[in-house]
Design an enzyme around this catalytic site. Sequence first.
Site, PDB file in Angstrom:
ATOM      1  N   GLU A 124      -9.672  -3.525  -6.385  1.00  0.00           N
ATOM      2  CA  GLU A 124      -9.357  -2.464  -5.432  1.00  0.00           C
ATOM      3  C   GLU A 124      -9.239  -1.105  -6.131  1.00  0.00           C
ATOM      4  O   GLU A 124      -8.949  -1.023  -7.336  1.00  0.00           O
ATOM      5  CB  GLU A 124      -8.082  -2.791  -4.673  1.00  0.00           C
TER       6      GLU A 124
ATOM      7  N   SER B 194       0.832  -1.194   0.000  1.00  0.00           N
ATOM      8  CA  SER B 194       0.000   0.000   0.000  1.00  0.00           C
ATOM      9  C   SER B 194       0.879   1.261   0.000  1.00  0.00           C
ATOM     10  O   SER B 194       1.721   1.411  -0.888  1.00  0.00           O
ATOM     11  CB  SER B 194      -0.943  -0.040   1.203  1.00  0.00           C
TER      12      SER B 194
ATOM     13  N   HIS C 229      -7.700  -5.480  -0.732  1.00  0.00           N
ATOM     14  CA  HIS C 229      -6.427  -4.754  -0.699  1.00  0.00           C
ATOM     15  C   HIS C 229      -5.459  -5.450   0.268  1.00  0.00           C
ATOM     16  O   HIS C 229      -5.801  -5.761   1.405  1.00  0.00           O
ATOM     17  CB  HIS C 229      -6.724  -3.327  -0.245  1.00  0.00           C
TER      18      HIS C 229
END
Length: 319
Positions: A258, A164, A288
């Site tokens: 996502e 991320s 995610h």
Amino acid sequence: MSAESGVLQLPTASWQSRLVDLVVRLYMRPHLLKPIDPLWVRRRMGRQDVPRRLMVRSTGVEVAVAPPQGEWPGGEIVSWPNADQASPVLLYLHGGGYLAGSPATHRPLVASLVRRLKGTAYALDYRLAPEHPYPAALNDAKAAYRHLLTLGIAPARIVIAGDSAGGGLALALALALRDDHSAPPVAVVTFSPWTDLAATGQSLEENTDRCAMFAGETIRRASHFYLGDADPRDPYVSPLYGDFHGMPPMLVHASVDEVLRDDAVRVAARARDAGVEVDLRLWKGVPHVWQFFPAVLPEAEESLRETVRFITKHMSRRT
């Protein structure tokens, strides 16, 4: 799905992934459009509730706290007990939107990688926004990489990895190391990387209802905490806008569903256009950073195994 991803057919999602996606959705989506309070997000990420019960515990590895030394940031050292001097060393950069997360919240994921690699990881406790906006996290990551080198760890053993926001930070770090003419790592590994804080990806709108964790508006709001006064298209903030010539091999894994899908797809395409070897893989029906859940998700186990093969291959080539 955007045609630019180049992936038109994907295997059907497992029943396990549909279940985990539902759990994450029920946990996350009621809060998506609320104002973002970094302290609340930090507390929530650290809670031991349903999503964290689905994660693999960090058993089978040794965990030690590495205190800061001068400007050297602290963090955790996660090691396979019998790791040798030729085994890989991960510099792991956790996710959390640059405003939350820690080595402790990501210990299950880092431990899963370390066990499979039979190596070592340094999970960096970089400074968080908004108290410490850009370039604090990048400066901490550069200091951590330099410290690994001063310990005598060969660059041919070091892999920069992250998920991320940490995936975007991993790419930003690799760009900064190249521009500083530093010895490059053997590879960069990213899971669902956040690479565009200017928030221009089509998937921010296309996947707002499909994404279990975020809406496009969540990403736009979160970006301001880290940006401060920085240009959102600065490559050290948003690696999507960087020049990837001379970068090490990259692994990019993301979910088709996502909101950050296009952050992954576009950065992989940009790197390939610059001649970088890129392993891009998209999965269907997973949330995610689903790599947190290898105990229950076959897709997570598959992603981690592919990551190990990727790292092993490039370590062998570099050696």
